[in-house]
Design a protein around this motif. Structure first.
Motif, PDB file in Angstrom:
ATOM      1  N   GLU A 243       0.821  -1.220   0.000  1.00 46.65           N
ATOM      2  CA  GLU A 243       0.000   0.000   0.000  1.00 46.65           C
ATOM      3  C   GLU A 243       0.852   1.266   0.000  1.00 46.65           C
ATOM      4  O   GLU A 243       0.477   2.280  -0.578  1.00 46.65           O
ATOM      5  CB  GLU A 243      -0.903   0.026   1.240  1.00 46.65           C
ATOM      6  CG  GLU A 243      -2.186  -0.775   1.055  1.00 46.65           C
ATOM      7  CD  GLU A 243      -3.022  -0.819   2.317  1.00 46.65           C
ATOM      8  OE1 GLU A 243      -3.102   0.232   3.000  1.00 46.65           O
ATOM      9  OE2 GLU A 243      -3.562  -1.892   2.622  1.00 46.65           O
TER      10      GLU A 243
ATOM     11  N   TRP B 205       1.634   2.831  -3.346  1.00 41.11           N
ATOM     12  CA  TRP B 205       0.518   2.867  -4.293  1.00 41.11           C
ATOM     13  C   TRP B 205       0.431   4.234  -4.964  1.00 41.11           C
ATOM     14  O   TRP B 205       0.701   5.267  -4.341  1.00 41.11           O
ATOM     15  CB  TRP B 205      -0.802   2.553  -3.560  1.00 41.11           C
ATOM     16  CG  TRP B 205      -1.871   2.096  -4.501  1.00 41.11           C
ATOM     17  CD1 TRP B 205      -2.980   2.791  -4.901  1.00 41.11           C
ATOM     18  CD2 TRP B 205      -1.937   0.835  -5.180  1.00 41.11           C
ATOM     19  NE1 TRP B 205      -3.725   2.035  -5.778  1.00 41.11           N
ATOM     20  CE2 TRP B 205      -3.102   0.830  -5.977  1.00 41.11           C
ATOM     21  CE3 TRP B 205      -1.093  -0.294  -5.204  1.00 41.11           C
ATOM     22  CZ2 TRP B 205      -3.463  -0.251  -6.778  1.00 41.11           C
ATOM     23  CZ3 TRP B 205      -1.456  -1.366  -6.006  1.00 41.11           C
ATOM     24  CH2 TRP B 205      -2.627  -1.347  -6.774  1.00 41.11           C
ATOM     25  N   ASN B 206       0.123   4.223  -6.254  1.00 39.74           N
ATOM     26  CA  ASN B 206      -0.091   5.461  -7.004  1.00 39.74           C
ATOM     27  C   ASN B 206      -1.605   5.610  -7.193  1.00 39.74           C
ATOM     28  O   ASN B 206      -2.339   5.336  -6.256  1.00 39.74           O
ATOM     29  CB  ASN B 206       0.655   5.372  -8.342  1.00 39.74           C
ATOM     30  CG  ASN B 206       0.818   6.704  -9.043  1.00 39.74           C
ATOM     31  OD1 ASN B 206       0.380   7.750  -8.564  1.00 39.74           O
ATOM     32  ND2 ASN B 206       1.456   6.676 -10.185  1.00 39.74           N
ATOM     33  N   MET B 207      -2.060   5.956  -8.364  1.00 42.29           N
ATOM     34  CA  MET B 207      -3.493   6.175  -8.537  1.00 42.29           C
ATOM     35  C   MET B 207      -4.263   4.883  -8.779  1.00 42.29           C
ATOM     36  O   MET B 207      -5.159   4.535  -8.038  1.00 42.29           O
ATOM     37  CB  MET B 207      -3.735   7.182  -9.656  1.00 42.29           C
ATOM     38  CG  MET B 207      -3.796   8.612  -9.113  1.00 42.29           C
ATOM     39  SD  MET B 207      -3.950   9.865 -10.396  1.00 42.29           S
ATOM     40  CE  MET B 207      -2.297   9.901 -11.091  1.00 42.29           C
TER      41      MET B 207
ATOM     42  N   VAL C  17      -2.469  13.875  -1.789  1.00 42.79           N
ATOM     43  CA  VAL C  17      -1.561  13.293  -2.788  1.00 42.79           C
ATOM     44  C   VAL C  17      -1.559  11.764  -2.649  1.00 42.79           C
ATOM     45  O   VAL C  17      -1.916  11.224  -1.613  1.00 42.79           O
ATOM     46  CB  VAL C  17      -0.113  13.838  -2.681  1.00 42.79           C
ATOM     47  CG1 VAL C  17      -0.086  15.329  -2.947  1.00 42.79           C
ATOM     48  CG2 VAL C  17       0.529  13.483  -1.351  1.00 42.79           C
ATOM     49  N   VAL C  18      -1.111  11.102  -3.718  1.00 43.20           N
ATOM     50  CA  VAL C  18      -1.092   9.635  -3.744  1.00 43.20           C
ATOM     51  C   VAL C  18      -0.063   9.088  -2.741  1.00 43.20           C
ATOM     52  O   VAL C  18       0.932   9.759  -2.436  1.00 43.20           O
ATOM     53  CB  VAL C  18      -0.803   9.117  -5.175  1.00 43.20           C
ATOM     54  CG1 VAL C  18      -2.002   9.383  -6.075  1.00 43.20           C
ATOM     55  CG2 VAL C  18       0.448   9.751  -5.746  1.00 43.20           C
ATOM     56  N   PRO C  19      -0.317   7.860  -2.206  1.00 49.01           N
ATOM     57  CA  PRO C  19       0.487   7.327  -1.101  1.00 49.01           C
ATOM     58  C   PRO C  19       2.005   7.317  -1.325  1.00 49.01           C
ATOM     59  O   PRO C  19       2.765   7.667  -0.420  1.00 49.01           O
ATOM     60  CB  PRO C  19      -0.040   5.897  -0.942  1.00 49.01           C
ATOM     61  CG  PRO C  19      -1.447   5.944  -1.457  1.00 49.01           C
ATOM     62  CD  PRO C  19      -1.447   6.963  -2.541  1.00 49.01           C
ATOM     63  N   TRP C  20       2.486   6.913  -2.522  1.00 50.15           N
ATOM     64  CA  TRP C  20       3.930   6.721  -2.686  1.00 50.15           C
ATOM     65  C   TRP C  20       4.740   7.990  -2.413  1.00 50.15           C
ATOM     66  O   TRP C  20       5.893   7.913  -1.991  1.00 50.15           O
ATOM     67  CB  TRP C  20       4.271   6.139  -4.060  1.00 50.15           C
ATOM     68  CG  TRP C  20       4.142   7.077  -5.239  1.00 50.15           C
ATOM     69  CD1 TRP C  20       3.056   7.273  -6.014  1.00 50.15           C
ATOM     70  CD2 TRP C  20       5.179   7.928  -5.777  1.00 50.15           C
ATOM     71  NE1 TRP C  20       3.324   8.195  -7.010  1.00 50.15           N
ATOM     72  CE2 TRP C  20       4.608   8.610  -6.889  1.00 50.15           C
ATOM     73  CE3 TRP C  20       6.520   8.183  -5.438  1.00 50.15           C
ATOM     74  CZ2 TRP C  20       5.341   9.530  -7.653  1.00 50.15           C
ATOM     75  CZ3 TRP C  20       7.244   9.102  -6.204  1.00 50.15           C
ATOM     76  CH2 TRP C  20       6.657   9.760  -7.292  1.00 50.15           C
TER      77      TRP C  20
END
Lengths: 276, 276
Positions: B30, B33-35, B145-148
Motif C-alpha cells: 500500500e 501505491w499510485n493512482m 496526494v497519492v500514497p507513494w
C-alpha cells in the motif's frame, strides 16, 4: 527498377508463424558493413522491419529498445518476434536476432506500438538553428571509411570525423549534421531507425582520436507518424547528438532527429562501450 | 529493526530456477501505491531487484528498459528473469512481470549488466547550479496526494506540483528537485531506479492542469557503480527532467540524476501516454 541497397539490407522472409510468435530469415549485406559487423543502425532497422512486416502489427512505433549482445557475423540470421501483450490501441513486443547452430543471441529487443489519437500537441525542444540542407556542403568522406557510410549523404555542421581524428581533444562532443539516404529513398520507420544510430562514437571527438567503441544499447522514442514520414519523402533529416558522461568503459549519448521544418521525429539515447 | 517500506515493496522470493530462467514472487504494498496501480518507479525497482538478486548476475547494471503493458493490480505477481546471453564481462537479460491466472504481462523489460573497467573518464554534462539540499526547504505536499509520495522528501527548486495545478500553462516543463527516501535509506541500484521515475508527468506543467497520463516506457543508463552508491549513503540526489515533444497521445521526457558532488549517476528517458 533496381532495389535500393537499404531495402536489400532489411529484406526478411517469413519462416514460420505460431500464435503470437513469428520467425524471420535475413542475411547481412556488404553495402552496410561496418568494421567487424553490420552497421548497428541497419541491425536496428531489421528489428523494426520485422515488426512492421508482422500481419499482427497495428499502429505506429512508439518505442524501440535494443541491446547488442554480440557482433552480428557475416551471413544468415534469424529474427523471432513475439507479441507479448496487446490492447485495442497498444502492442508490446519482444524481439531477438540470433545466428548460428547454437542460436547465439546478437540482439535482445523490446518495442511498443500504438494507434495514435488527436490530442493537444506542442514542441518544447527546438531544432538547432542551422542553414537548410541545400545550402550546406556535402561532406567529402575521407578515404578508407567503412562501407555503410557510402549509403548516406552527410552535410556536417558541427563535429565531423576529421575533427575526431585530429589529435585535438574537445570539451564538446556535439555533432550536428543533415543526413539523407544515398541514393535518395522515401523515409519510413525502418530508415528513421537507422538515422538514430548514424553518429560515430562521441568519445572520438572528446579524445580527438579513434578508440575501440561500440553501441551496447539503443533506445528510440518516435514522435513521427507514418503520414508525416510519407509527406517528408526523401528529405534530409537534421541529426544532432551529444555525450553526457564517460567512465568505467561506457558513455551515453542523447540525440534528436528533426524534419527540415523543425518537427522532432525521434528522441534517442544510447549507451556505448569503449576501451582505454 | 523495522524493515524500510521500500525494502518491503521490493521484497521477492525465489519460486523456481531452471537453467538461465528464474521465477520470483512478490506482492504490491500500500505504501507505494499510485493512482490505479503501484508507483511505476517501484515496479521498475522490482525488475532491477529481481536481477540484483539473481545468483547468476555479475557486474553492475548498465542499462534497464521497461515498457508498461498494463497496470499492475493490487496483490501478488510473478517476475521471470531470463539470462539471454553472457560473456566474461557482460550479461543481457529479459524480464517480465505477470499477474493473474492468465499470466497477463504487466511489464516487458530488458537489461544489460557489465563488469566495469578503469578507463579514461570525463563528465560533459553539468549538474544544474543549485543550492545544496540542506539549504533548500522541504516541499510541503498538498493534501490528498497519492500514497507513494509520502515515502520521499522533495526539495523542489523548479516546477512543483502546485504550479502544475495552477491553471497557468507553461512553455518550460523543467522540474529540478532534491529527492531522498523518507525515512533515509542507503542508496542502491534498486532505489536509484525509482528516483529515475520520481517526476510527475511533464504535461501537467505545460498545461497547468492534471490530465490523465502514465509512463509507457522507461529507459535508464547507469553511470553509478555499486561503490559510488555505497559511498553516497542516503544523500539526497538532484533530479532534473524536461519534456521534448507532445503529440498524438504521447510525450517524451529526458531526465538526469546527480549526486550532491555533481556526478551523473543516471541518464534516463521515458515515453508517457496522455489523454486530451
Amino acid at each position: 527498377m533496381t532495389q535500393h541497397p537499404f531495402d536489400q539490407a532489411i529484406e526478411l522472409s517469413c519462416l514460420a508463424r505460431e500464435g503470437d510468435t513469428t520467425r524471420w530469415a535475413g542475411a547481412t549485406t556488404e553495402s552496410y558493413w561496418n568494421m567487424i559487423g553490420p552497421f548497428g543502425g541497419t541491425t536496428a532497422s531489421l528489428i523494426m522491419q520485422s515488426l512492421l512486416s508482422s500481419p499482427q502489427r497495428s499502429g505506429d512505433p512508439i518505442s524501440l529498445t535494443l541491446t547488442y549482445a554480440s557482433a552480428v557475423r557475416q551471413g544468415e540470421f534469424e529474427i523471432v518476434t513475439h507479441l507479448v501483450s496487446a490492447t485495442r490501441s497498444t502492442q508490446h513486443w519482444s524481439v531477438q536476432l540470433a545466428q548460428g547452430p547454437d542460436r547465439t543471441v546478437a540482439v535482445n529487443a523490446i518495442a511498443m506500438f500504438a494507434t495514435r489519437r488527436d490530442t493537444w500537441a506542442a514542441s518544447e525542444a527546438r531544432m538547432p538553428d542551422v542553414p537548410p540542407a541545400e545550402a550546406c556542403e556535402v561532406f567529402q568522406q575521407p578515404p578508407g571509411v567503412v562501407p555503410w557510410l557510402h549509403n548516406y549523404t552527410f552535410r556536417v555542421l558541427q563535429g565531423n570525423i576529421l575533427q575526431a581524428r585530429s589529435g585535438q581533444a574537445s570539451e564538446d562532443s556535439t555533432s550536428t549534421l543533415w543526413v539523407s539516404d544515398k541514393p535518395p529513398r522515401p523515409l519510413d520507420f525502418a530508415s528513421l531507425t537507422s538515422y538514430c544510430d548514424a553518429f560515430f562514437p562521441r568519445i572520438y571527438l572528446r579524445r580527438g582520436q579513434i578508440v575501440p567503441a561500440g553501441t551496447v544499447s539503443l533506445n528510440i522514442y518516435f514522435h513521427a507518424t507514418s503520414d508525416r514520414l510519407a509527406q517528408l519523402g526523401s528529405a534530409p533529416l537534421l541529426c544532432t547528438a551529444r555525450g553526457l558522461n564517460y567512465g568505467g568503459g561506457f558513455f551515453d549519448q542523447n540525440a534528436q532527429i528533426w524534419s527540415p521544418d523543425g518537427f522532432l521525429l525521434a528522441n534517442t539515447q544510447q549507451m556505448v562501450w569503449y576501451k582505454e
